[in-house]
Each structure stands twice: as structure tokens, then as C-alpha cells.
Design an enzyme around this catalytic site. Structure first.
Site, PDB file in Angstrom:
ATOM      1  N   SER A   1     104.930  75.412 -71.745  1.00 35.63           N
ATOM      2  CA  SER A   1     105.545  76.044 -70.556  1.00 35.63           C
ATOM      3  C   SER A   1     105.876  77.517 -70.716  1.00 35.63           C
ATOM      4  O   SER A   1     106.124  78.195 -69.724  1.00 35.63           O
ATOM      5  CB  SER A   1     106.835  75.316 -70.198  1.00 35.63           C
ATOM      6  OG  SER A   1     106.549  74.288 -69.307  1.00 35.63           O
TER       7      SER A   1
ATOM      8  N   LYS B   1     104.027  79.847 -68.643  1.00 34.64           N
ATOM      9  CA  LYS B   1     104.296  79.973 -67.199  1.00 34.64           C
ATOM     10  C   LYS B   1     104.918  81.331 -66.869  1.00 34.64           C
ATOM     11  O   LYS B   1     104.612  81.930 -65.843  1.00 34.64           O
ATOM     12  CB  LYS B   1     105.257  78.864 -66.738  1.00 34.64           C
ATOM     13  CG  LYS B   1     104.707  77.446 -66.879  1.00 34.64           C
ATOM     14  CD  LYS B   1     105.820  76.438 -66.621  1.00 34.64           C
ATOM     15  CE  LYS B   1     105.329  74.998 -66.732  1.00 34.64           C
ATOM     16  NZ  LYS B   1     106.433  74.037 -66.609  1.00 34.64           N
TER      17      LYS B   1
ATOM     18  N   TYR C   1      95.497  75.139 -65.665  1.00 37.22           N
ATOM     19  CA  TYR C   1      96.903  75.051 -66.079  1.00 37.22           C
ATOM     20  C   TYR C   1      97.024  74.312 -67.429  1.00 37.22           C
ATOM     21  O   TYR C   1      97.741  74.756 -68.327  1.00 37.22           O
ATOM     22  CB  TYR C   1      97.709  74.353 -64.974  1.00 37.22           C
ATOM     23  CG  TYR C   1      99.081  73.944 -65.411  1.00 37.22           C
ATOM     24  CD1 TYR C   1     100.097  74.881 -65.599  1.00 37.22           C
ATOM     25  CD2 TYR C   1      99.383  72.599 -65.668  1.00 37.22           C
ATOM     26  CE1 TYR C   1     101.354  74.501 -66.034  1.00 37.22           C
ATOM     27  CE2 TYR C   1     100.633  72.217 -66.096  1.00 37.22           C
ATOM     28  CZ  TYR C   1     101.616  73.171 -66.285  1.00 37.22           C
ATOM     29  OH  TYR C   1     102.855  72.794 -66.723  1.00 37.22           O
TER      30      TYR C   1
ATOM     31  N   TYR D   1     114.454  74.890 -68.221  1.00 40.48           N
ATOM     32  CA  TYR D   1     114.494  73.593 -67.530  1.00 40.48           C
ATOM     33  C   TYR D   1     115.845  73.435 -66.845  1.00 40.48           C
ATOM     34  O   TYR D   1     116.448  74.428 -66.428  1.00 40.48           O
ATOM     35  CB  TYR D   1     114.209  72.437 -68.509  1.00 40.48           C
ATOM     36  CG  TYR D   1     112.915  72.634 -69.266  1.00 40.48           C
ATOM     37  CD1 TYR D   1     111.704  72.705 -68.585  1.00 40.48           C
ATOM     38  CD2 TYR D   1     112.907  72.756 -70.644  1.00 40.48           C
ATOM     39  CE1 TYR D   1     110.511  72.884 -69.272  1.00 40.48           C
ATOM     40  CE2 TYR D   1     111.719  72.926 -71.343  1.00 40.48           C
ATOM     41  CZ  TYR D   1     110.523  72.998 -70.645  1.00 40.48           C
ATOM     42  OH  TYR D   1     109.362  73.176 -71.320  1.00 40.48           O
TER      43      TYR D   1
ATOM     44  N   VAL E   1     107.412  72.500 -74.340  1.00 40.66           N
ATOM     45  CA  VAL E   1     107.542  71.228 -75.056  1.00 40.66           C
ATOM     46  C   VAL E   1     106.813  71.240 -76.405  1.00 40.66           C
ATOM     47  O   VAL E   1     106.947  70.296 -77.187  1.00 40.66           O
ATOM     48  CB  VAL E   1     107.066  70.021 -74.206  1.00 40.66           C
ATOM     49  CG1 VAL E   1     107.984  69.791 -73.026  1.00 40.66           C
ATOM     50  CG2 VAL E   1     105.624  70.196 -73.761  1.00 40.66           C
TER      51      VAL E   1
HETATM   52  N1  GLU Z   1     101.683  71.260 -70.129  1.00 36.70           N
HETATM   53  C1  GLU Z   1     103.002  70.740 -70.026  1.00 36.70           C
HETATM   54  C2  GLU Z   1     103.185  69.978 -68.731  1.00 36.70           C
HETATM   55  O1  GLU Z   1     102.905  70.462 -67.692  1.00 36.70           O
HETATM   56  C3  GLU Z   1     103.991  71.815 -70.149  1.00 36.70           C
HETATM   57  C4  GLU Z   1     105.327  71.276 -70.186  1.00 36.70           C
HETATM   58  C5  GLU Z   1     106.368  72.168 -70.776  1.00 36.70           C
HETATM   59  O2  GLU Z   1     106.164  72.797 -71.798  1.00 36.70           O
HETATM   60  O3  GLU Z   1     107.430  72.177 -70.173  1.00 36.70           O
HETATM   61  O4  GLU Z   1     103.606  68.859 -68.722  1.00 36.70           O
END
Ligand code: GLU
Length: 604
Positions: free
Chosen positions: A64, A67, A189, A241, A259
Site C-alpha cells: 500500500s 498508493k 494495481y 489505515y 502489509v
Molecule cells: N495489495 C494489497 C491489497 O490491495 C495492498 C494492501 C496494503 O498494503 O494495505 O490488498
């Protein structure tokens, strides 16, 4: 020798290495292969130094954290307005993978939850030559300062199990947040999340954000300057989060976690932090990384909202031309005129970063001084940077001062000349140094105040020379007879630093400059002597070697008293010697007084 900074990181590493709380992310099966002991801590400074302790070169998937960075690319591709029309910037309070979209519009709450991140991918342009994932990879690589690559196994693992993200993709398609078949976008993604990074990469990405988007290791522009605050803004409000509120309260740094076990945190304008440890808490944040960041923020006083230092005020000191003058010896009447009218020239030395808050007191001072002065010299020698806001304020105040009859000029402006010209200032108001700026302003004041002002006589007879002012005609005749005459073309050196001092000079026409050698190709003007003035007394009197160069600035004629003649005067005409020495002593007194005034102005 180990830096105390590394020692701080080592202590933190030791403190938390044995903490075994949390679990590996397992909804992407491949992530369970991580070693729970992996633990690295890095700080990257804004000038590109990386401190690291532990498994800082262990690769893991960015997940994430990507992002936040790819949001920057979407903004660059589409512009803020367009992106905001599709993806909000409001913390959702939902889990990262919630299928939560704003009721009505279907827009994701923010780009840090999966829905927003998938929508962000959809905003990134597929160009003719490069696919989205290629562009994302290049963009993130520029932030990290090294080529990143996809971990194919993690990508396939997520692609094989990421049905929930596919569902989100179809929802976004349904609401028109993405305009194409969402399957490719979701794959992009997954690939973006599977880019391999190290904890050192994260710290450098953080330092890039801290450095206004310029990668401090490579010097390359990674993120457009104008979008850095947008990226940091969503990181600050939504990056951790549904622990984002707690995080900003306790740690106080824009951050993003993933994660894979990484956390990237940024102290804007100062540094980037990367911490990696794959054991996660219930929110999906790395347990050890959270603890490390909380301790770092407390121990190093990094909380953004409680800065331990404020930027220094831009106004370093101010004085006027009754206190400090250009480096040239003025004829007595001109000197007195400046002592009287010198307040019309105000010098303001500025320093540091010129931002609204540091620069505002300068504006206040300019407004306050406007009725009392005609020239303001802004000395920019110690200015590190000037932002657009200050340039605008400077242009406005410059214009207002101009209408009011006050001329604004700059010195030491070379580094900032481009910005100043872009703000509308002409090159002729920019002087290389304060000496040149003062000289120009002094000339303007003298010309305005003294009618028929002439800075210096074209020539002087011996009787008109200041050090012979007390001599009677007989004595002048003797001097006329016995003093050597010399002449030099413009640019010629009359005296060399370090040479023996056996002569005392008076200028009868033209002028000479005293130059202090700074290094092999730079010198600084210390004084200028014109007809009627003498030079070379100091070393002549105390017998030390010459302390500066004397250079003819125009064709010059001088008369010279050499050592044997001076000794002869002492033996045969003691009262003449006394008269000359007395005049030299008076001149030195005056110069010392002048120097004292200047020193006290420059020390204030
Ligand atoms: N590729 C992961 C997902 O979309 C990223 C999650 C994350 O790192 O929060 O579930």
C-alpha cells in the site's frame, strides 16, 4: 567512529528486535514466506545521507505504500481538479480493503484505501510507448533513486486471490469512476503493490517528499513540486489505515504503511524515515515499525505540529549610510554630506529561507522606513531561497516604494537573479556586492544634495595634499624638489602585497584602489584614493610588509617620499617631519572612528 545518529537507531533496533507481537499478512499467500525476524530502520536526510541499522537492504513488496506515490503521478497526469472529482480526500475509518464508496457518487473516500488506489491507477495514463505499470515503476524508481522491479510471485499470488479488489474494480466501473474495463487496471494495481523495495528505498522516497519532490540522492525531479503537499496531505490524514488519527496524534508525521511490513514517514522539509518488519497488528500496520516511529518522533522531537525550532527571521540586520559606506575614501565635504544625509540609504541584510512568515517582518520594516529613505539595498548574500509568495510580495512592495520615490536595489543577487527578473526587477537594480550598491546609492544622494557635486578633484598640488596641509611654502618647495614623480597606467599594480614598504605616496591625479587578495582569483576592494590623498603610510611607518595590493584604477600620477628622504627630513627639518606625522595621525584617528561606527553597526 560511529555516528550518534546510527547509535540512536541501533538502540531502537535492540529495544524492539525481541518484540514478537503481530502476525504475517496471509490473505496474499506469498506474503507468509516473510521472515518474522526481518527488521530494518533507516533515516534519509534531505541532503541525501542515509543512516541504517538492521535488515535495511532486505527486499520486500511495497504494497500500500505505493498508493501514496502513484497518487502523485495521477495528479501530474490529470491535474488536481480532475482527480478530486473522482477520488475524495476524506479519511474513511473503514478497513483498507472495504468496498466503501461515497453513497451517490460512488467516489472512493480517499486514495489510500484500495478503492481509491485502484481508481488512482485508472487515472494514470497509458501512453503510446509506455504502459501504466511501466510509468508507475519508473515514477516510484525515481523517488527511490534506483530501479525497482516487480516480485512476480507475489504479484501472481495476489492476482490469484484478489477477488475482493476485482469486485471493487467493477464497482468503480459501475459508478463511472473508472472508464475502462477494470480488469487491466486491477492487474496494474496488483503489480504496483508487488514492486520490491528495501527499507532504505522507503527512507529515500520519504526524503524525496521532504525535499519538495527532488530526489536528494540523484538530484532528479521525482514528483512535481506542486503536488508534494497533496501527497503528504492524504498521507497525514489517511495513510495508516484506520489508525490514522492515532498516528498523527502520537507520531505527527505524514506516513504510509503497507502489509509487506513497511512504513514510510516524512518530516516535511527535513527527512524521510523507512522502517520494515513484517509482523502486523490488527489494523495491518507493522508492530515494530509503529513502535520505532513513536519513539523516534518523541526522542528526536520530530512531531510536525510541535516544531522544536522556528526558521530564523529574514532580517539579519539593518543600517544606513551614516554608519556604513562604500569602500572608497571620500573627499571631506562628501564624507560629511553622507554623515548628514546617509539615513536616506538603508541597507537590510536578509538571511535564510524567505517564506511568508520569515519575510513578513521585512515588509513591515520597509513600510515603516519608506518615509525616511530614498534607497533601500537588500543584501541577499545569506539568503538560501525565496519562494513565490515572497517574490510576489517583493514585487508589490518594490512597486509601491517606487511610486513613493524610494528605489529598491539588491546586492549579492546573482543566485536569485532569475527569480527576481521573472518577478519584474531589472538587472540594473542588482549589484554584485554591497560595496557597489552603496557606491551607486551614495552617488545619487550626493548628487541630489550637493550642487555641482564632483566626487573628487581632477588633480591636486602638493600643497593641496592633506598630509602637507600644515606645511609652509618653503617646505612645500623642498618637497616639490625632492619627491619623486611616478605614473601608472590604469590596471597597473603600484604596490604588491608582502613587498617591503620604503615609500609613502600622495596622489596628484587619477585614482588608486586598495585590494585585499581573498584567493588566487578573487580580491575585495578596501579603499579608493583620489587626488590630494596619501597611501602606504601604515607599512611605511611600522616597517611591516605591505598588507594589500594598490592598483591604478585610472591613469594615475603620484609623488613619493622614499625612506632616505624621510630620514633626511627627520635629521634636517624635524618640524616638517612633525607636521607630516601629525597630519597622518589625525587621518588615522578619523579612520579609526569611522571604523568603530561601522563595526558597531555591523555587530548589532
Ligand atoms: N495489495 C494489497 C491489497 O490491495 C495492498 C494492501 C496494503 O498494503 O494495505 O490488498
Amino acid at each position: 567512529m560511529k555516528s550518534p545518529v546510527t547509535q540512536i537507531l541501533r538502540t531502537l533496533h535492540e529495544r524492539y528486535a525481541s518484540l514478537r507481537e503481530g502476525h504475517l499478512a496471509d490473505y496474499i499467500p506469498e506474503l507468509t514466506k516473510a521472515d518474522p525476524d526481518w527488521f530494518g530502520i533507516c533515516i534519509a536526510t534531505r541532503d541525501g545521507h542515509v543512516y541504517e541499522v538492521g535488515d535495511t537492504r532486505q527486499k520486500f513488496t511495497i504494497q500500500s505504500i505505493s498508493k501514496a506515490i502513484s497518487y502523485g503521478l495521477a495528479l501530474e497526469d490529470r491535474g488536481e481538479e480532475h482527480v478530486l472529482s473522482r477520488i475524495g480526500v476524506e479519511p474513511s475509518g473503514d478497513a483498507f480493503n472495504a468496498i466503501s464508496l461515497k453513497p451517490g457518487s460512488g467516489a472512493p473516500f480517499n486514495p489510500m484505501i484500495n478503492a481509491g488506489a485502484i481508481a488512482t491507477c485508472g487515472q494514470i495514463l497509458n501512453t503510446g510507448t509506455e504502459t501504466r505499470i511501466q510509468r508507475i515503476t519508473e515514477y516510484l524508481s525515481r523517488c527511490a533513486g534506483g530501479q525497482l522491479a516487480i516480485d512476480e510471485q507475489v504479484y501472481r499470488s495476489e492476482s490469484a486471490t484478489g477477488h475482493r479488489n476485482r469486485a471493487i474494480g467493477w464497482m468503480l466501473r459501475n459508478f463511472g469512476i473508472i472508464d475502462e474495463d477494470p480488469r487491466d487496471i486491477v492487474e496494474t494495481y496488483f503489480q504496483q503493490c508487488s514492486l520490491l523495495v528495501t527499507c532504505a528505498d522507503l527512507a529515500v522516497m520519504g526524503a524525496t517528499l521532504a525535499n519538495q519532490g527532488l530526489n536528494p540522492l540523484t538530484g532528479e525531479r521525482a514528483i512535481a513540486h506542486e503536488y508534494v503537499d497533496n501527497v503528504l496531505g492524504v498521507m497525514a490524514s489517511c495513510g495508516m489505515y484506520d489508525w490514522s488519527g492515532e498516528w498523527i496524534y502520537r507520531v505527527g508525521l505524514p506516513a504510509k504503511s503497507g502489509v509487506g511490513g513497511g512504513i514510510l514517514a516524512v518530516l516535511p522539509g527535513q527527512l524521510g524515515i523507512g522502517v520494515f518488519s513484517p509482523l502486523l497488528d490488527a489494523q495491518g500496520n507493522s508492530v515494530r515499525a509503529i513502535r520505532v516511529c513513536m519513539d523516534l518522533a518523541r526522542d528526536l522531537a520530530l512531531h510536525m505540529f510541535n516544531p522544536s525550532a522556528v526558521p530564523p527571521p529574514a532580517l539579519r540586520r539593518a543600517y544606513n549610510a551614516t554608519q556604513v559606506n562604500s569602500r572608497r575614501r571620500l573627499p571631506v565635504d562628501a564624507f560629511r554630506t553622507l554623515r548628514r544625509y546617509g539615513e536616506r540609504i538603508r541597507v537590510m541584510e536578509l538571511q535564510g529561507a524567505l517564506l511568508f512568515s520569515t519575510f513578513e517582518p521585512v515588509i513591515r520594516e520597509l513600510v515603516r522606513q519608506a518615509p525616511y529613505c530614498q534607497h533601500v539595498i537588500l543584501n541577499l548574500a545569506y539568503v538560501a531561497s525565496i519562494d513565490d509568495v515572497c517574490l510576489r510580495m517583493l514585487r508589490d512592495i518594490g512597486k509601491q516604494l517606487g511610486d513613493y520615490g524610494v528605489k529598491l536595489v539588491f546586492c549579492h543577487a546573482a543566485r536569485l537573479a532569475k527569480s527576481l527578473t521573472a518577478a519584474g526587477f531589472e538587472l540594473d537594480v542588482m549589484f554584485p556586492n554591497e560595496d557597489a550598491a552603496l557606491e551607486s546609492c551614495e552617488n545619487a544622494v550626493l548628487a541630489a544634495v550637493m550642487q555641482d557635486h564632483r566626487m573628487e578633484p581632477e588633480s591636486a598640488t602638493l600643497a593641496e595634499c592633506a598630509i602637507f596641509a600644515d606645511c609652509d611654502p618653503e617646505e612645500i618647495r623642498l618637497l616639490e624638489e625632492r619627491m619623486e614623480s611616478i605614473s601608472h597606467a590604469a590596471g597597473e599594480t603600484i604596490i604588491q602585497t608582502g613587498s617591503r614598504a620604503d615609500e609613502l605616496f600622495v596622489v596628484t591625479s587619477g585614482s588608486v584602489e586598495v585590494r585585499l587578495r581573498l584567493d588566487s582569483n578573487r580580491s575585495q576592494r578596501l579603499d579608493v584614493f583620489s587626488p590630494g590623498m596619501s597611501f602606504g603610510e601604515l607599512a611605511f611607518l611600522d616597517g611591516s610588509p605591505r598588507s594589500a595590493d594598490i592598483v591604478a584604477v585610472a591613469p594615475v600620477k603620484c609623488r613619493v617620499i622614499n625612506r632616505p628622504f624621510f630620514d633626511e627630513i627627520g635629521a634636517r627639518h624635524p618640524s616638517l617631519k612633525a607636521k607630516i606625522l601629525n597630519r597622518i595621525a589625525l587621518q588615522l584617528c578619523e579612520r579609526l572612528r569611522q571604523a568603530n561606527v561601522e563595526i558597531s553597526a555591523l555587530r548589532s
